[in-house]
Design an enzyme around this catalytic site. Structure first.
Site, PDB file in Angstrom:
ATOM      1  N   LYS A  52       0.840  -1.202   0.000  1.00 33.81           N
ATOM      2  CA  LYS A  52       0.000   0.000   0.000  1.00 33.81           C
ATOM      3  C   LYS A  52       0.878   1.256   0.000  1.00 33.81           C
ATOM      4  CE  LYS A  52      -3.645   2.400   2.436  1.00 33.81           C
ATOM      5  NZ  LYS A  52      -4.625   2.450   3.499  1.00 33.81           N
ATOM      6  N   GLU A 112      10.621  -4.966   4.201  1.00 37.62           N
ATOM      7  CA  GLU A 112      10.676  -6.379   3.817  1.00 37.62           C
ATOM      8  C   GLU A 112      10.317  -6.546   2.336  1.00 37.62           C
ATOM      9  OE1 GLU A 112       9.127  -5.097   6.443  1.00 37.62           O
ATOM     10  OE2 GLU A 112       8.948  -6.527   8.098  1.00 37.62           O
ATOM     11  N   GLY A 171      -4.949  -1.635   4.750  1.00 33.70           N
ATOM     12  CA  GLY A 171      -4.088  -2.744   4.334  1.00 33.70           C
ATOM     13  C   GLY A 171      -4.706  -4.105   4.619  1.00 33.70           C
ATOM     14  N   ARG A 172      -5.226  -4.300   5.815  1.00 37.46           N
ATOM     15  CA  ARG A 172      -5.764  -5.626   6.179  1.00 37.46           C
ATOM     16  C   ARG A 172      -7.167  -5.846   5.617  1.00 37.46           C
ATOM     17  NH1 ARG A 172      -4.613  -2.412  10.257  1.00 37.46           N
ATOM     18  NH2 ARG A 172      -6.236  -1.569  11.612  1.00 37.46           N
ATOM     19  N   GLU A 187      -4.734  -6.575  14.757  1.00 40.96           N
ATOM     20  CA  GLU A 187      -4.229  -5.266  14.330  1.00 40.96           C
ATOM     21  C   GLU A 187      -5.361  -4.235  14.374  1.00 40.96           C
ATOM     22  OE1 GLU A 187      -0.731  -4.817  11.456  1.00 40.96           O
ATOM     23  OE2 GLU A 187      -2.369  -4.086  10.234  1.00 40.96           O
ATOM     24  N   HIS A 224      -5.389 -33.340  18.625  1.00 46.94           N
ATOM     25  CA  HIS A 224      -4.319 -34.193  19.128  1.00 46.94           C
ATOM     26  C   HIS A 224      -3.139 -33.369  19.602  1.00 46.94           C
ATOM     27  CE1 HIS A 224      -6.496 -37.663  17.614  1.00 46.94           C
ATOM     28  NE2 HIS A 224      -6.851 -36.856  16.629  1.00 46.94           N
ATOM     29  N   LYS A 269       9.464  -0.841  13.873  1.00 47.31           N
ATOM     30  CA  LYS A 269      10.000  -0.614  12.521  1.00 47.31           C
ATOM     31  C   LYS A 269      11.060   0.485  12.564  1.00 47.31           C
ATOM     32  CE  LYS A 269       5.670  -1.230   9.954  1.00 47.31           C
ATOM     33  NZ  LYS A 269       4.749  -0.595   9.038  1.00 47.31           N
TER      34      LYS A 269
HETATM   35  O1  F6P Z   1       3.250  -3.011   9.774  1.00 48.16           O
HETATM   36  C1  F6P Z   1       1.885  -3.162   9.622  1.00 48.16           C
HETATM   37  C2  F6P Z   1       1.431  -2.861   8.239  1.00 48.16           C
HETATM   38  O2  F6P Z   1       1.399  -1.480   8.046  1.00 48.16           O
HETATM   39  C3  F6P Z   1       0.095  -3.512   7.973  1.00 48.16           C
HETATM   40  O3  F6P Z   1      -0.954  -2.767   8.471  1.00 48.16           O
HETATM   41  C4  F6P Z   1       0.125  -3.674   6.504  1.00 48.16           C
HETATM   42  O4  F6P Z   1      -0.839  -4.597   6.054  1.00 48.16           O
HETATM   43  C5  F6P Z   1       1.539  -4.129   6.294  1.00 48.16           C
HETATM   44  O5  F6P Z   1       2.295  -3.391   7.243  1.00 48.16           O
HETATM   45  C6  F6P Z   1       2.104  -3.932   4.922  1.00 48.16           C
HETATM   46  O6  F6P Z   1       2.072  -2.599   4.537  1.00 48.16           O
HETATM   47  P1  F6P Z   1       2.234  -2.169   3.017  1.00 48.16           P
HETATM   48  O7  F6P Z   1       1.095  -2.753   2.245  1.00 48.16           O
HETATM   49  O8  F6P Z   1       2.223  -0.685   3.011  1.00 48.16           O
HETATM   50  O9  F6P Z   1       3.542  -2.728   2.529  1.00 48.16           O
END
Ligand code: F6P
Length: 498
Positions: free
Chosen positions: A185, A191, A244-245, A330, A361, A471
């Site tokens: 987003k 990452e 995002g979620r 979240e 189990h 972060k």
């Molecule tokens: O660190 C949390 C977050 O901001 C989430 O809310 C989001 O889904 C994820 O990181 C990834 O963010 P982006 O889509 O901006 O890479």
């Protein structure tokens, strides 16, 4: 100062489940509903008609119906970030201009998919999607649940910055036949950007002349994608107001739409829209996401339950618990009200879970006899996902149902270690089938349930400031510009000798 008074909820009927069943022969019909191919049964929870009344009253005080309408109207209900919350517009339910914008973005997405299918980017067999959190969990759930028999493309979704994840994903991929999809987003997530960079390098080393020519960006920050090197024609944007979620319905759903086919993606959106309409237009006391949230809140506020467990008795839904962990924790793992005042009651419980029958189990001992009361949610699908001996599916479903019954019944007339008190709550979601439409409705149900809980808790479900500090500190540590505590300094020194 607390936003909510839970006194009425805390003083609800204390009778055990078996007594509630004995007292009311109509209990199952009172507490079950059928919506969009999903049967919901909350009769094995401690909800009663009095409890529903008390919760409906609380929902009135919290302005639930008004806040729901405000969300669908595109008002800025995400107050801390001053934004609207418009994932439902992606499914055609929302403010007309937002629905129109979503349709245009979807049309653009579809045109690119058509072009890729027509080999406009060369022959593509593999889709390598890099993204994390909401930019990975939703597409991963959908592709895993629905893509088992699809032979259109191989889809790999890589989220972790651990290079082993990317290495494993590309092991059997031909770089020449790979489409790299960068989902972010913000287009700044460390990452994802590092995985994307390494993937481009792998393509280049694999002989792809113009690796950037095979990159697609899914983002609400198209300028950043351009800066990174993605051609404007291959950027699929979505609006900032899609969280995002909550974003799998937007271009973030690209690997599902390309991997499974546009028709499947459309069905997913339509199933979600059906749940949206149910949520939007049904009375609160017959509204599936609302009743589910009432049960959740009863256990956190009146019974002190700190966790809730979700067990999918269907391998196709094995990623659902991790998807729900982000959605619920979240969204509602907050310590202050929307106005910034500390709350003096618990907010989101910890969501955890797994698949049945495996869980039986491994962890179910604690559910039956441990000292924690954990409301359990069972999911099962009537139509099997396999073509083996039907006894597999029969055993699977019977186990799901028997566990709910056993949690409630317990084992009386036993001593010591053999005794189970029973009276342990569970709910059951029984899907007719697991197709795109039902899955869309199921996910939308969870989204709205999370929203309802957030409103009743008086919190903003749509920000996530708590993830920022870690972060920032990792970035600062990378630059060497931060004084850490003695423990962290020691760990860094051991790992890097710095
Ligand atoms: O660190 C949390 C977050 O901001 C989430 O809310 C989001 O889904 C994820 O990181 C990834 O963010 P982006 O889509 O901006 O890479």
């Amino acid at each position: 100062m607390a936003a909510r008074d839970w006194t009425a909820i805390r003083s609800l009927d204390p009778r055990p489940l078996s007594d509630l069943f004995a007292a009311d022969p109509g209990r199952v019909s009172l507490l079950s509903l059928d919506v969009a191919g999903i049967h919901f049964d909350w009769s094995k929870t401690h909800l009663t008609s009095n409890a529903l009344d008390a919760f409906v009253k609380l929902a009135g005080e919290a302005g639930l119906a008004e806040k729901r309408d405000a969300m669908f109207a595109g008002e800025a209900i995400n107050v801390t970030e001053g934004r609207a919350v418009e994932h439902t517009a992606q499914r055609g339910e929302g403010a007309p201009e937002s629905v129109e914008e979503a349709r245009n973005f979807h049309a653009r997405m579809r045109a690119l998919i058509d072009a890729i299918e027509a080999d406009a980017l060369g022959p593509i067999r593999h889709i390598l999607h890099v993204g994390i959190g909401g930019s990975a969990l939703g597409p991963d759930l959908i592709v895993d649940a629905l893509g088992r028999d699809s032979d259109r493309y191989d889809v790999a979704i890589v989220s972790n910055v651990d290079g082993s994840a990317l290495e494993e994903a590309i092991e059997d991929f031909d770089p020449q036949a790979t489409l790299l999809v960068i989902a972010s987003k913000t287009f700044t997530t460390t990452e994802t950007m590092l995985n994307a960079q390494s993937a481009v390098q792998w393509m280049s080393e694999g002989g792809v002349e113009d690796p950037y020519g095979k990159v697609i960006a899914l983002t609400a920050s198209p300028d950043k994608a351009v800066e990174w090197g993605v051609d404007e024609t291959r950027i699929l944007p979505f609006n900032e107001s899609v969280g995002g979620r909550y974003s799998l319905w937007s271009s973030i759903g690209f690997p599902a739409a390309l991997g499974l086919g546009w028709d499947v993606f459309e069905e997913l959106l339509e199933g979600a829209a059906e749940m949206d309409r149910h949520f939007r237009f049904t009375d609160l006391n017959a509204n599936a996401p609302v009743l589910a949230a009432f049960a959740d809140l009863f256990y956190t506020q009146a019974r002190g339950c700190e966790t809730r467990a979700v067990f999918a008795y269907d391998e196709r839904l094995r990623l659902l618990p991790s998807y729900l962990q982000q959605l619920e924790m979240e969204s509602n793992g907050k310590r202050v009200t929307s106005e910034g005042e500390p709350v003096d009651y618990p907010t989101a419980p910890i969501t955890w879970g797994g698949v049945g029958t495996d869980g039986q189990h491994a962890v179910f001992q604690l559910l039956h006899q441990g000292t924690h009361i954990v409301p359990v949610e069972f999911l099962a699908v009537i139509e099997p996902g396999d073509v083996l001996d039907p006894n597999h599916h029969r055993q699977l479903l019977l186990n799901a149902f028997a566990q709910g019954a056993a949690l409630m019944k317990g084992r009386e007339n036993e001593d010591g270690a053999r005794a189970y008190p029973g009276n342990r709550p569970s709910s059951t979601l029984l899907l007719d089938t697991l197709d795109a439409r039902t899955l869309g409705a199921l996910i939308a149900f969870y989204e709205h349930r999370t929203f309802v809980s957030g409103v009743l808790l008086g919190i903003n479900s749509f920000d996530q400031f708590g993830v920022e500090l870690g972060k920032e500190m990792a970035k600062a540590a990378d630059k060497g510009g931060l004084e850490f505590d003695a423990s962290t300094t020691d760990l860094i020194k051991r790992a890097f000798g710095e």
